[in-house]
Enzyme design. Structure first.
Site, PDB file in Angstrom:
ATOM      1  N   SER A   1     -36.882 -13.227   8.574  1.00 44.95           N
ATOM      2  CA  SER A   1     -37.327 -11.986   7.933  1.00 44.95           C
ATOM      3  C   SER A   1     -38.849 -11.960   7.967  1.00 44.95           C
ATOM      4  O   SER A   1     -39.489 -13.005   8.146  1.00 44.95           O
ATOM      5  CB  SER A   1     -36.852 -11.993   6.471  1.00 44.95           C
ATOM      6  OG  SER A   1     -37.442 -10.948   5.736  1.00 44.95           O
TER       7      SER A   1
ATOM      8  N   TYR B   1     -36.240 -16.311  -1.911  1.00 50.31           N
ATOM      9  CA  TYR B   1     -35.889 -15.731  -0.605  1.00 50.31           C
ATOM     10  C   TYR B   1     -36.932 -16.152   0.436  1.00 50.31           C
ATOM     11  O   TYR B   1     -36.594 -16.562   1.540  1.00 50.31           O
ATOM     12  CB  TYR B   1     -35.812 -14.206  -0.719  1.00 50.31           C
ATOM     13  CG  TYR B   1     -35.309 -13.497   0.524  1.00 50.31           C
ATOM     14  CD1 TYR B   1     -34.016 -13.707   1.001  1.00 50.31           C
ATOM     15  CD2 TYR B   1     -36.124 -12.597   1.221  1.00 50.31           C
ATOM     16  CE1 TYR B   1     -33.547 -13.057   2.133  1.00 50.31           C
ATOM     17  CE2 TYR B   1     -35.670 -11.937   2.346  1.00 50.31           C
ATOM     18  CZ  TYR B   1     -34.379 -12.172   2.801  1.00 50.31           C
ATOM     19  OH  TYR B   1     -33.917 -11.518   3.937  1.00 50.31           O
TER      20      TYR B   1
HETATM   21  N1  NAP Z   1     -31.684  -5.630   5.722  1.00 48.07           N
HETATM   22  C1  NAP Z   1     -32.932  -6.066   5.784  1.00 48.07           C
HETATM   23  O1  NAP Z   1     -33.879  -5.356   5.397  1.00 48.07           O
HETATM   24  C2  NAP Z   1     -33.236  -7.441   6.319  1.00 48.07           C
HETATM   25  C3  NAP Z   1     -34.579  -7.758   6.583  1.00 48.07           C
HETATM   26  C4  NAP Z   1     -34.892  -9.021   7.056  1.00 48.07           C
HETATM   27  C5  NAP Z   1     -33.894  -9.951   7.243  1.00 48.07           C
HETATM   28  N2  NAP Z   1     -32.583  -9.617   6.988  1.00 48.07           N
HETATM   29  C6  NAP Z   1     -31.571 -10.659   7.162  1.00 48.07           C
HETATM   30  O2  NAP Z   1     -30.555 -10.175   8.018  1.00 48.07           O
HETATM   31  C7  NAP Z   1     -29.344 -10.883   7.770  1.00 48.07           C
HETATM   32  C8  NAP Z   1     -28.189  -9.887   7.696  1.00 48.07           C
HETATM   33  O3  NAP Z   1     -28.397  -9.047   6.584  1.00 48.07           O
HETATM   34  P1  NAP Z   1     -28.020  -7.487   6.576  1.00 48.07           P
HETATM   35  O4  NAP Z   1     -29.282  -6.758   6.291  1.00 48.07           O
HETATM   36  O5  NAP Z   1     -27.201  -7.120   7.744  1.00 48.07           O
HETATM   37  O6  NAP Z   1     -27.187  -7.427   5.207  1.00 48.07           O
HETATM   38  P2  NAP Z   1     -25.622  -7.228   4.896  1.00 48.07           P
HETATM   39  O7  NAP Z   1     -25.141  -5.932   5.445  1.00 48.07           O
HETATM   40  O8  NAP Z   1     -25.500  -7.452   3.423  1.00 48.07           O
HETATM   41  O9  NAP Z   1     -24.924  -8.410   5.696  1.00 48.07           O
HETATM   42  C9  NAP Z   1     -24.889  -9.730   5.233  1.00 48.07           C
HETATM   43  C10 NAP Z   1     -23.738 -10.443   5.918  1.00 48.07           C
HETATM   44  O10 NAP Z   1     -23.719 -11.812   5.467  1.00 48.07           O
HETATM   45  C11 NAP Z   1     -22.387 -12.157   5.176  1.00 48.07           C
HETATM   46  N3  NAP Z   1     -22.314 -13.232   4.187  1.00 48.07           N
HETATM   47  C12 NAP Z   1     -22.938 -13.310   2.986  1.00 48.07           C
HETATM   48  N4  NAP Z   1     -22.553 -14.424   2.346  1.00 48.07           N
HETATM   49  C13 NAP Z   1     -21.676 -15.066   3.154  1.00 48.07           C
HETATM   50  C14 NAP Z   1     -20.930 -16.265   3.045  1.00 48.07           C
HETATM   51  N5  NAP Z   1     -20.988 -17.042   1.945  1.00 48.07           N
HETATM   52  N6  NAP Z   1     -20.116 -16.630   4.078  1.00 48.07           N
HETATM   53  C15 NAP Z   1     -20.036 -15.849   5.186  1.00 48.07           C
HETATM   54  N7  NAP Z   1     -20.718 -14.700   5.344  1.00 48.07           N
HETATM   55  C16 NAP Z   1     -21.530 -14.317   4.338  1.00 48.07           C
HETATM   56  C17 NAP Z   1     -21.774 -10.873   4.633  1.00 48.07           C
HETATM   57  O11 NAP Z   1     -20.354 -10.897   4.806  1.00 48.07           O
HETATM   58  P3  NAP Z   1     -19.249 -11.066   3.645  1.00 48.07           P
HETATM   59  O12 NAP Z   1     -19.828 -10.511   2.380  1.00 48.07           O
HETATM   60  O13 NAP Z   1     -18.079 -10.314   4.170  1.00 48.07           O
HETATM   61  O14 NAP Z   1     -19.008 -12.549   3.588  1.00 48.07           O
HETATM   62  C18 NAP Z   1     -22.389  -9.841   5.561  1.00 48.07           C
HETATM   63  O15 NAP Z   1     -21.625  -9.722   6.736  1.00 48.07           O
HETATM   64  C19 NAP Z   1     -29.577 -11.699   6.498  1.00 48.07           C
HETATM   65  O16 NAP Z   1     -29.837 -13.053   6.840  1.00 48.07           O
HETATM   66  C20 NAP Z   1     -30.830 -11.074   5.902  1.00 48.07           C
HETATM   67  O17 NAP Z   1     -31.567 -11.976   5.125  1.00 48.07           O
HETATM   68  C21 NAP Z   1     -32.236  -8.388   6.541  1.00 48.07           C
END
Ligand code: NAP
Length: 254
Positions: A149, A162
Site C-alpha cells: 500500500s 496498518y
Molecule cells: N482498497 C484500498 O484502498 C487499498 C489500498 C492499498 C492496499 N490495499 C490492499 O489490497 C488488498 C486487497 O484489499 P481490497 O481493497 O481488495 O479489499 P477487500 O475488498 O476488503 O478484499 C479483501 C480480501 O481479503 C480477504 N481476506 C480477509 N481476511 C482473510 C482471511 N483471514 N483469510 C482469507 N482471506 C481473507 C477477503 O475475503 P473474505 O472476507 O471472504 O475472507 C477479501 O477477499 C489488501 O491487502 C489491502 O490492504 C487496498
C-alpha cells in the site's frame, strides 16, 4: 509485448472481492488457470462460474489464511488439482484505522494475523512450487506479487499498525527477492493508493466517516486499475522484473 500465461497456474488470496477478484479475472484473461482463495465460499463460487463462462479454469478453495495449516493446504490443493503453481498473488488483507490510544487490541491482532502472518504462511508453502515452475515450460519464470500500500511507504498518525504490517510486507519482499531472483522467481511489490473496494467497510462507523471525508474530493482507483498493474507485471518477458509499483489516484497527494 505481452507474454501469455497459457499453461500456467495462479493462486490469488482475497479473491472474494475487490482487488483479488479483479486480479483473478485479469490473470484468467491472460490464459492462467486460477485458484481462488478467501473465506466467503459463495463469492468465490460465483466468480469461478463467471471465469468458466468465459472459457477459463478456476478452482475454489475456501480458507482462512490466518491459519497456517489452511494456507499450506490451499497451496497443496492447487498443485494437486491444477498441476503446478507459477504465480502467487498475496493480496488478502484488512485495514483497521484509528488512534492508537484506546484502540481495540483485537483490530491490531487481525491486521498482523492476515496482512503479515497470512502472507508469510502462504509464501512459505508456495516457494518450492514457484521455484519448480520457474525451471520449467512454458515460461521458465515464476511470480510472487505482494500487495502492500502507499501505507507501506508513508506512515501516518492513525494508521500505525496498518503501516507496520505493510512496511513489513515491503521489507520481507525485498529480502526474498534478493534470495530467489537468481532462480527466476520474481518477487514484486504493488502499493496502491485509495481503491474503491470493501476495505473501508470493516472499520468502526466513526472511522469510516473520517476516511470518506479524507478522500471526498478524490476519484478513487477501481480494483481493475490495480489488477491491470498486476497483469502487466506478470506478463513481462523472463528478463524483465518489475520489483515495485506505486499506483495512486491522480488526485491523491500523499
Ligand atoms: N482498497 C484500498 O484502498 C487499498 C489500498 C492499498 C492496499 N490495499 C490492499 O489490497 C488488498 C486487497 O484489499 P481490497 O481493497 O481488495 O479489499 P477487500 O475488498 O476488503 O478484499 C479483501 C480480501 O481479503 C480477504 N481476506 C480477509 N481476511 C482473510 C482471511 N483471514 N483469510 C482469507 N482471506 C481473507 C477477503 O475475503 P473474505 O472476507 O471472504 O475472507 C477479501 O477477499 C489488501 O491487502 C489491502 O490492504 C487496498
Amino acid at each position: 509485448m505481452v507474454d501469455r500465461l497459457d499453461g500456467t497456474v495462479a493462486l490469488i488470496t482475497g479473491a472474494s472481492s475487490g482487488i483479488g477478484a479483479a486480479t483473478a479475472l485479469e490473470l484468467s484473461g491472460h490464459g492462467a488457470a486460477v485458484a481462488l482463495v478467501a473465506r466467503r465460499a459463495e463469492r468465490l463460487e460465483s466468480l469461478a462460474a463467471k471465469i468458466r463462462g468465459q472459457g477459463g479454469a478456476a478452482l475454489v478453495l475456501a480458507a482462512d489464511m490466518t491459519v497456517a495449516e489452511q494456507a499450506s493446504e490451499v497451496v497443496e490443493r492447487t498443485v494437486a488439482d491444477l498441476g503446478r503453481l507459477d504465480t502467487l498473488i498475496n493480496n488478502a488483507g484488512v485495514m483497521l484505522l484509528g488512534p492508537a490510544v484506546g484502540a481495540p487490541l483485537a483490530e491490531w491482532q487481525r491486521m498482523v494475523e492476515i496482512n503479515l502472518l497470512g502472507l508469510l504462511y502462504c509464501t512459505h508453502a508456495a516457494l518450492s512450487h514457484l521455484i519448480e515452475a520457474a525451471a520449467q515450460d512454458p515460461r521458465y519464470v515464476a511470480d510472487m506479487v505482494n500487495i502492500s500500500s502507499v501505507a507501506g511507504r508513508v506512515a501516518r498518525s492513525g494508521s500505525g499498525v496498518y503501516n507496520a504490517t505493510k512496511h513489513g510486507v515491503g521489507a520481507f519482499s525485498e529480502a526474498l527477492r534478493q534470495e530467489v531472483t537468481g532462480r527466476h522467481v520474481r518477487v514484486s511489490l504493488v502499493e496502491p493508493g485509495a481503491v474503491d473496494t470493501e476495505l473501508v467497510s470493516h472499520n468502526r462507523p466513526q472511522i469510516q466517516d473520517q476516511m470518506r471525508q479524507r478522500f471526498a474530493s478524490v476519484e478513487r482507483l477501481q480494483a481493475d486499475d490495480i489488477a491491470g498493474a498486476i497483469g502487466f507485471i506478470v506478463t513481462r518477458p523472463r528478463r524483465v522484473a518489475v520489483n515495485e509499483m506505486l499506483v495512486r489516484p491522480t488526485e491523491q497527494e500523499y
